[in-house]
Design an enzyme around this catalytic site. Structure first.
Site, PDB file in Angstrom:
ATOM      1  N   HIS A  99       3.926  -3.151  -5.516  1.00 28.32           N
ATOM      2  CA  HIS A  99       3.752  -4.319  -4.651  1.00 28.32           C
ATOM      3  C   HIS A  99       3.441  -5.492  -5.589  1.00 28.32           C
ATOM      4  O   HIS A  99       2.848  -5.303  -6.644  1.00 28.32           O
ATOM      5  CB  HIS A  99       2.570  -4.038  -3.718  1.00 28.32           C
ATOM      6  CG  HIS A  99       2.344  -5.058  -2.652  1.00 28.32           C
ATOM      7  ND1 HIS A  99       1.765  -6.277  -2.898  1.00 28.32           N
ATOM      8  CD2 HIS A  99       2.610  -5.027  -1.318  1.00 28.32           C
ATOM      9  CE1 HIS A  99       1.679  -6.949  -1.750  1.00 28.32           C
ATOM     10  NE2 HIS A  99       2.186  -6.222  -0.781  1.00 28.32           N
ATOM     11  N   ASP A 123      -3.231   1.993  -7.190  1.00 33.22           N
ATOM     12  CA  ASP A 123      -3.152   1.235  -5.939  1.00 33.22           C
ATOM     13  C   ASP A 123      -2.939   2.253  -4.814  1.00 33.22           C
ATOM     14  O   ASP A 123      -1.852   2.815  -4.678  1.00 33.22           O
ATOM     15  CB  ASP A 123      -1.997   0.237  -6.009  1.00 33.22           C
ATOM     16  CG  ASP A 123      -1.802  -0.508  -4.702  1.00 33.22           C
ATOM     17  OD1 ASP A 123      -2.596  -0.299  -3.760  1.00 33.22           O
ATOM     18  OD2 ASP A 123      -0.833  -1.289  -4.608  1.00 33.22           O
ATOM     19  N   GLN A 131      -1.325   2.284   0.334  1.00 35.10           N
ATOM     20  CA  GLN A 131      -0.468   2.998   1.284  1.00 35.10           C
ATOM     21  C   GLN A 131      -0.804   4.482   1.326  1.00 35.10           C
ATOM     22  O   GLN A 131      -0.101   5.258   1.977  1.00 35.10           O
ATOM     23  CB  GLN A 131       1.014   2.817   0.895  1.00 35.10           C
ATOM     24  CG  GLN A 131       1.490   1.392   0.912  1.00 35.10           C
ATOM     25  CD  GLN A 131       1.607   0.817   2.321  1.00 35.10           C
ATOM     26  OE1 GLN A 131       1.658   1.554   3.318  1.00 35.10           O
ATOM     27  NE2 GLN A 131       1.645  -0.503   2.435  1.00 35.10           N
ATOM     28  N   LYS A 184      -5.063  -1.759   6.706  1.00 35.40           N
ATOM     29  CA  LYS A 184      -3.955  -0.823   6.893  1.00 35.40           C
ATOM     30  C   LYS A 184      -4.465   0.532   7.381  1.00 35.40           C
ATOM     31  O   LYS A 184      -3.672   1.424   7.658  1.00 35.40           O
ATOM     32  CB  LYS A 184      -3.187  -0.633   5.579  1.00 35.40           C
ATOM     33  CG  LYS A 184      -2.464  -1.882   5.083  1.00 35.40           C
ATOM     34  CD  LYS A 184      -1.618  -1.560   3.871  1.00 35.40           C
ATOM     35  CE  LYS A 184      -1.264  -2.785   3.050  1.00 35.40           C
ATOM     36  NZ  LYS A 184      -0.334  -3.707   3.711  1.00 35.40           N
ATOM     37  N   CYS A 206       7.246  -7.727  -0.387  1.00 36.87           N
ATOM     38  CA  CYS A 206       6.416  -8.006  -1.558  1.00 36.87           C
ATOM     39  C   CYS A 206       6.687  -7.011  -2.674  1.00 36.87           C
ATOM     40  O   CYS A 206       5.792  -6.649  -3.441  1.00 36.87           O
ATOM     41  CB  CYS A 206       4.923  -8.014  -1.204  1.00 36.87           C
ATOM     42  SG  CYS A 206       4.487  -9.263  -0.026  1.00 36.87           S
TER      43      CYS A 206
END
Lengths: 152, 423
Positions: free
Chosen positions: B138, B215, B218, B241, B381
């Protein structure tokens, strides 16, 4: 939003492809990746040609096609009036009901009235028109600079 | 048509009961179309439990934290710090002091980049060192490292992608080298859904003594997240999220690193003593939380963590895998549809990107919206991924714990309509 006029222009675009021009610009819509390369050729005060190549959604592509149909052959002042009227319509957030006078100026472009209700899509519709404005300004600047040099 | 899998209707996971917790899923759009919300990778909807926690906080307990001796200040502080405990447990952190609240994952990743940019040896990133990321990041895990590289003169390197949407690790020993100071990569791709092979990358990074930043934006919403099992040095994710509110993110970092590394943002809350000449800093995590933090948002995230835990992250992951498998199979039946990323449910999350013939994703998204189906269109993104696969943009459908097979069917029917419309 998807008026038949828009879909027709999308499927059968007018004047697509790059031809000789006095100025070329490349504009992008960073939120969606729509891109256009646009050239303007002027003959005196007349828009002799607007040629373009690009990729993007039906709205952005159809809008470029309508632009070509409307502006080519027009006097600059007249073409600017069309551009400004189209900008006004697109920035109306769906609040502007085009009247007869506006329809007369915008012709096919009036079909984009519905797009103005969708803020995310207004930029798509305006992409080629902003590119045209930019390219025309550049072409005029170049001509002015050239004639200044010749005068000197 | 692919048969809807039986497991999805089994009583072990009551998706209809879960859906009742989310008021928004009941709403209609465009004159009566029931919303089919498939933009969960952008943000999730919020359960009543989280909305109630936010309301209760503001109606009963609102005050600033860590200052003041009145009862509200103490309650607000207890709620804010209680949320930290919940998040620490949720990611199996060895210590609650390793959980830093930020405003989102982007801020968490920027914080790591800036800690390393200002650090002393042995962590300092400078002109003789290298930073490694991947082509599927991202933008929030690309741009902070580009900035750091530009400002320090460090070299930015990355892993490329294979044609089927996986990381190309064939040159891993040449990408991660003795000069590598930090390797930062996503656990699950936000655009392609790819689940990355963490172990292989971490082992190589550890061999050369590089720090590892993951990261997990997700991942945290969708699967059990265990920072100890991951063996990373930093893990970043965001609250909105995973059923929490916007404005709250998390950075987990190993305690000894947080002790050694310098603060980035200065201000109230992060200090021990201040004079006009210099200051000393509070211990982590407060050292990294300058200013009034997002208190209500942290409390909301705590409620979200409670909510997800009450269902069970294992069960959510299992359910989403079934939905993803069904979605991938059904999408592959749509003519002219090309999935960008893994084409099976193996090692992939619930975000599925695709192109549909020559129809621009904006048009796909718009005509789906007219039918009440919310998807994301654009480059998500993650523009380098679009460049890698030679496409301007994709349409992305992303599922979550409340998604149903009927919603997958609605998407597939909607895409048929899109094809007819522009055909």
């Amino acid at each position: 939003m998807y008026q038949d006029v828009i879909l027709d222009h999308y499927k059968n675009p007018h004047g697509r492809g790059l031809r000789d021009g006095d100025a070329e610009v490349h504009h992008v819509n960073p939120t969606c990746g729509d891109e256009i390369t646009l050239r303007v050729r002027l003959a005196g005060d007349t828009v002799e040609d607007v040629s373009y190549e690009g990729q993007g959604c039906s709205i952005s592509q159809a809008s470029a096609s309508v632009l070509n149909e409307l502006l080519v052959g027009k006097e600059l002042a007249e073409a600017r009036k069309v551009q400004e009227t189209f900008l006004e319509l697109m920035q109306s957030r769906g609040q502007l009901e085009p009247d007869d006078a506006m329809e007369e100026v915008l012709e096919d472009a009036v079909a984009f009235a519905g797009v103005s209700k969708y803020p995310a899509r207004v930029k798509c519709a305006l992409l080629s028109w902003m590119a045209w404005k930019d390219a025309t300004a550049q072409a005029l600047d170049d001509k002015a600079a050239k004639s200044a040099r010749e005068t000197v | 048509m692919t048969q809807q899998p039986g497991l999805l209707t089994a009583s072990s996971y009551d998706v209809e009961a879960i859906r009742k917790d989310f008021p928004l899923l009941d709403r209609t759009v465009h004159d009566g179309a029931k919303i089919v919300y498939l933009d969960n990778a952008a943000t999730s909807q919020k359960p009543r439990q989280v909305l109630d926690a936010l309301n209760a906080y503001y109606e009963r307990h609102n005050a600033n934290v860590h200052r003041g001796v009145h009862v509200l200040a103490e309650e607000a502080t207890a709620l804010y710090e209680g949320a930290r405990d919940k998040v620490a447990e949720f990611v199996n952190a060895p210590s609650r002091d390793e959980v830093i609240f930020t405003k989102n994952a982007s801020e968490s990743l920027n914080l790591v980049a800036n800690m390393l940019g200002w650090a002393d040896e042995p962590y300092r990133v400078d002109s003789d060192t290298e930073i490694v990321i991947t082509e599927m990041e991202h933008h929030s895990n690309i741009v902070p490292w580009q900035l750091l590289a530009q400002r320090t003169g460090a070299k930015l390197k990355w892993f490329g992608l294979t044609d089927d949407g996986r990381l190309d690790l064939s040159e891993i020993d040449r990408v991660i080298t003795e000069k590598t100071k930090v390797v930062s990569f996503t656990l699950v791709s936000n655009i392609m859904g790819t689940v990355n092979p963490v172990e292989k990358i971490i082992r190589r990074a550890q061999d050369v003594g590089a720090l590892v930043c993951i990261d997990a934006s997700q991942a945290a919403p969708h699967m059990p997240l265990d920072v100890q099992a991951l063996q990373a040095d930093f893990v970043a994710f965001t609250g909105h999220k995973m059923c929490g509110p916007t404005g709250i993110g998390v950075l987990w970092g190993r305690q000894e690193l947080l002790e050694d590394l310098p603060p980035f943002l200065g201000g109230g809350e992060m200090i021990e003593t201040v004079s006009m000449h210099s200051s000393t800093y509070a211990p982590a995590p407060h050292k990294f939380e300058a200013g009034t933090p997002p208190i209500a948002q942290a409390v909301g995230l705590g409620a979200a963590v409670d909510y997800l835990t009450s269902i069970g992250m294992d069960r959510i992951a299992e359910y989403e895998h079934t939905i993803t498998d069904y979605a991938v199979r059904r999408l592959r039946e749509v003519p002219d549809l090309r999935i960008i990323g893994p084409v099976t449910a193996e090692d992939r999350g619930a975000a599925i990107s695709f192109t549909l013939g020559d129809i621009h994703p904006h048009d796909v998204g718009q005509v789906l919206d007219e039918q009440g189906i919310a998807v994301r269109v654009g480059h998500h993104c993650a523009r380098p991924v679009c460049l890698r696969y030679g496409i301007p943009a994709t349409t992305r459908a992303s599922f979550y714990l409340y998604s149903t097979p009927a919603e997958v069917d609605a998407l597939v029917d909607g895409l048929e309509h899109v094809r007819n419309f522009f055909g």
